[in-house]
Design an enzyme around this catalytic site. Structure first.
Site, PDB file in Angstrom:
ATOM      1  N   ASN A   8      28.165  -5.027  15.436  1.00 47.00           N
ATOM      2  CA  ASN A   8      27.644  -4.187  16.518  1.00 47.00           C
ATOM      3  C   ASN A   8      26.818  -3.064  15.887  1.00 47.00           C
ATOM      4  O   ASN A   8      27.371  -2.125  15.338  1.00 47.00           O
ATOM      5  CB  ASN A   8      28.830  -3.616  17.317  1.00 47.00           C
ATOM      6  CG  ASN A   8      28.364  -2.661  18.404  1.00 47.00           C
ATOM      7  OD1 ASN A   8      27.179  -2.630  18.753  1.00 47.00           O
ATOM      8  ND2 ASN A   8      29.291  -1.879  18.939  1.00 47.00           N
ATOM      9  N   LYS A  10      25.053  -0.988  17.424  1.00 46.01           N
ATOM     10  CA  LYS A  10      24.943   0.157  18.361  1.00 46.01           C
ATOM     11  C   LYS A  10      23.471   0.560  18.484  1.00 46.01           C
ATOM     12  O   LYS A  10      22.608  -0.329  18.483  1.00 46.01           O
ATOM     13  CB  LYS A  10      25.824   1.314  17.900  1.00 46.01           C
ATOM     14  CG  LYS A  10      27.232   0.854  17.537  1.00 46.01           C
ATOM     15  CD  LYS A  10      28.199   1.973  17.345  1.00 46.01           C
ATOM     16  CE  LYS A  10      29.510   1.407  16.842  1.00 46.01           C
ATOM     17  NZ  LYS A  10      30.623   2.308  16.991  1.00 46.01           N
ATOM     18  N   HIS A  82      32.584  -2.370  25.838  1.00 41.91           N
ATOM     19  CA  HIS A  82      32.791  -1.559  24.630  1.00 41.91           C
ATOM     20  C   HIS A  82      33.184  -0.138  25.038  1.00 41.91           C
ATOM     21  O   HIS A  82      32.690   0.382  26.043  1.00 41.91           O
ATOM     22  CB  HIS A  82      31.502  -1.547  23.789  1.00 41.91           C
ATOM     23  CG  HIS A  82      31.724  -0.969  22.424  1.00 41.91           C
ATOM     24  ND1 HIS A  82      31.799   0.389  22.206  1.00 41.91           N
ATOM     25  CD2 HIS A  82      31.913  -1.559  21.216  1.00 41.91           C
ATOM     26  CE1 HIS A  82      32.015   0.598  20.909  1.00 41.91           C
ATOM     27  NE2 HIS A  82      32.097  -0.572  20.291  1.00 41.91           N
ATOM     28  N   GLU A  84      32.361   2.659  24.022  1.00 48.71           N
ATOM     29  CA  GLU A  84      31.252   3.615  24.155  1.00 48.71           C
ATOM     30  C   GLU A  84      30.554   3.439  25.502  1.00 48.71           C
ATOM     31  O   GLU A  84      30.063   4.409  26.083  1.00 48.71           O
ATOM     32  CB  GLU A  84      30.284   3.463  22.973  1.00 48.71           C
ATOM     33  CG  GLU A  84      30.887   4.067  21.707  1.00 48.71           C
ATOM     34  CD  GLU A  84      30.400   3.449  20.401  1.00 48.71           C
ATOM     35  OE1 GLU A  84      29.364   2.792  20.397  1.00 48.71           O
ATOM     36  OE2 GLU A  84      31.095   3.638  19.387  1.00 48.71           O
ATOM     37  N   GLU A 143      40.111  -3.046  20.070  1.00 46.83           N
ATOM     38  CA  GLU A 143      39.514  -1.914  19.375  1.00 46.83           C
ATOM     39  C   GLU A 143      40.171  -0.616  19.835  1.00 46.83           C
ATOM     40  O   GLU A 143      39.751  -0.020  20.845  1.00 46.83           O
ATOM     41  CB  GLU A 143      38.021  -1.832  19.693  1.00 46.83           C
ATOM     42  CG  GLU A 143      37.238  -3.048  19.287  1.00 46.83           C
ATOM     43  CD  GLU A 143      35.784  -2.687  19.018  1.00 46.83           C
ATOM     44  OE1 GLU A 143      35.350  -2.862  17.872  1.00 46.83           O
ATOM     45  OE2 GLU A 143      35.111  -2.212  19.941  1.00 46.83           O
ATOM     46  N   GLY A 149      34.814   4.148  14.376  1.00 51.10           N
ATOM     47  CA  GLY A 149      33.913   5.085  13.709  1.00 51.10           C
ATOM     48  C   GLY A 149      34.598   6.285  13.070  1.00 51.10           C
ATOM     49  O   GLY A 149      33.947   7.264  12.716  1.00 51.10           O
ATOM     50  N   SER A 179      36.786   0.701  12.401  1.00 50.06           N
ATOM     51  CA  SER A 179      36.717   1.097  10.983  1.00 50.06           C
ATOM     52  C   SER A 179      37.017  -0.052  10.022  1.00 50.06           C
ATOM     53  O   SER A 179      37.673   0.138   8.984  1.00 50.06           O
ATOM     54  CB  SER A 179      37.633   2.297  10.710  1.00 50.06           C
ATOM     55  OG  SER A 179      37.187   3.420  11.435  1.00 50.06           O
TER      56      SER A 179
HETATM   57  C1  PEP Z   1      32.523  -0.863  17.077  1.00 51.43           C
HETATM   58  O1  PEP Z   1      31.392  -0.461  17.240  1.00 51.43           O
HETATM   59  O2  PEP Z   1      33.010  -1.616  17.918  1.00 51.43           O
HETATM   60  C2  PEP Z   1      33.283  -0.446  15.898  1.00 51.43           C
HETATM   61  C3  PEP Z   1      34.433  -0.998  15.682  1.00 51.43           C
HETATM   62  O3  PEP Z   1      32.724   0.485  15.082  1.00 51.43           O
HETATM   63  P1  PEP Z   1      33.232   0.884  13.592  1.00 51.43           P
HETATM   64  O4  PEP Z   1      33.382  -0.375  12.821  1.00 51.43           O
HETATM   65  O5  PEP Z   1      32.140   1.763  13.078  1.00 51.43           O
HETATM   66  O6  PEP Z   1      34.535   1.602  13.751  1.00 51.43           O
END
Ligand code: PEP
Length: 212
Positions: A8, A10, A82, A84, A143, A149, A179
């Protein structure tokens, strides 16, 4: 079934040139799905593409992308729900449910994201988020929001509890996200996850290649 890696990106990278450079360095594998910003789809000619989001239909919906548009570009995968999108764009479980339905109608492969905020009870949140998706989604990504992040990945044993619940509720593939990096990703595969959803580390090509 082979493990999946979903990247992803983003709202990154900042320019088309950088995106092109990144695409060029990613080795092709069927199980590696790259979800760039929609404006960069045309630059990803040699990778499997996914969308980070999708609306319900075409029409007077300024700024949106529809399931039919994705299908017409041969983009098979779509991330929905997601955190976000839920947090910054106020997407509700109701809207996400409609989006999932619209994408499944076009035979897109939905990767549905679920996860709790810090202090929330994982089981309750997941049950609520999954209540309308018993069947049909291609994969569910667990997640935990506090792990996205932040560099604080979820303990694999703890994540395994979410994995069991999601498998029981949906029967679909389950990915871990939050992460993930080249050092910890195997820990999630070891406890039974079917792959990982990677944000930040998917933009660092050496790091990403190690996972592939
Ligand atoms: C994500 O964008 O779904 C995500 C898990 O980001 P990160 O790996 O940066 O934590």
């Amino acid at each position: 079934m082979k493990n999946l890696i979903v990247a992803n990106w983003k709202c990154n990278p900042k320019t088309a040139k950088e995106a092109e450079r990144l695409f060029r360095k990613i080795p092709f594998k069927k199980e590696v799905i790259i979800c760039p910003p929609a404006l960069y789809f045309h630059l990803g000619k040699k990778v499997v593409l996914g969308s980070q989001n999708c609306f319900l239909e075409s029409g007077a919906y300024t700024g949106e992308v529809s399931p039919k548009m994705l299908k017409s570009l041969k983009i098979k995968y779509v991330i929905l729900g997601h955190s976000e999108r839920r947090t910054y764009f106020k997407e509700t479980d109701e809207l996400i449910k409609e989006k999932v339905k619209a994408c499944l109608n076009e035979k897109l492969k939905v990767i549905l994201c679920v996860g709790e905020k810090k202090g929330e009870k994982m089981i309750n949140v997941l049950k609520k988020q999954l209540s309308s998706f018993k069947k049909g989604v291609f994969a569910v990504a667990y997640e935990p929001i506090w792990a996205i992040g932040t560099g604080q990945a979820c303990d694999p044993e703890k994540a395994e509890k979410a994995l069991s619940l999601i498998k029981k509720e949906t029967g679909s593939r389950v990915l871990y996200g939050g992460s993930v990096n080249s050092k910890n990703f195997k820990d999630y595969l070891k406890v039974g996850f079917d792959g990982v959803l990677v944000g930040g580390a998917s933009l660092k090509i050496e790091e990403f290649k190690k996972m592939i």
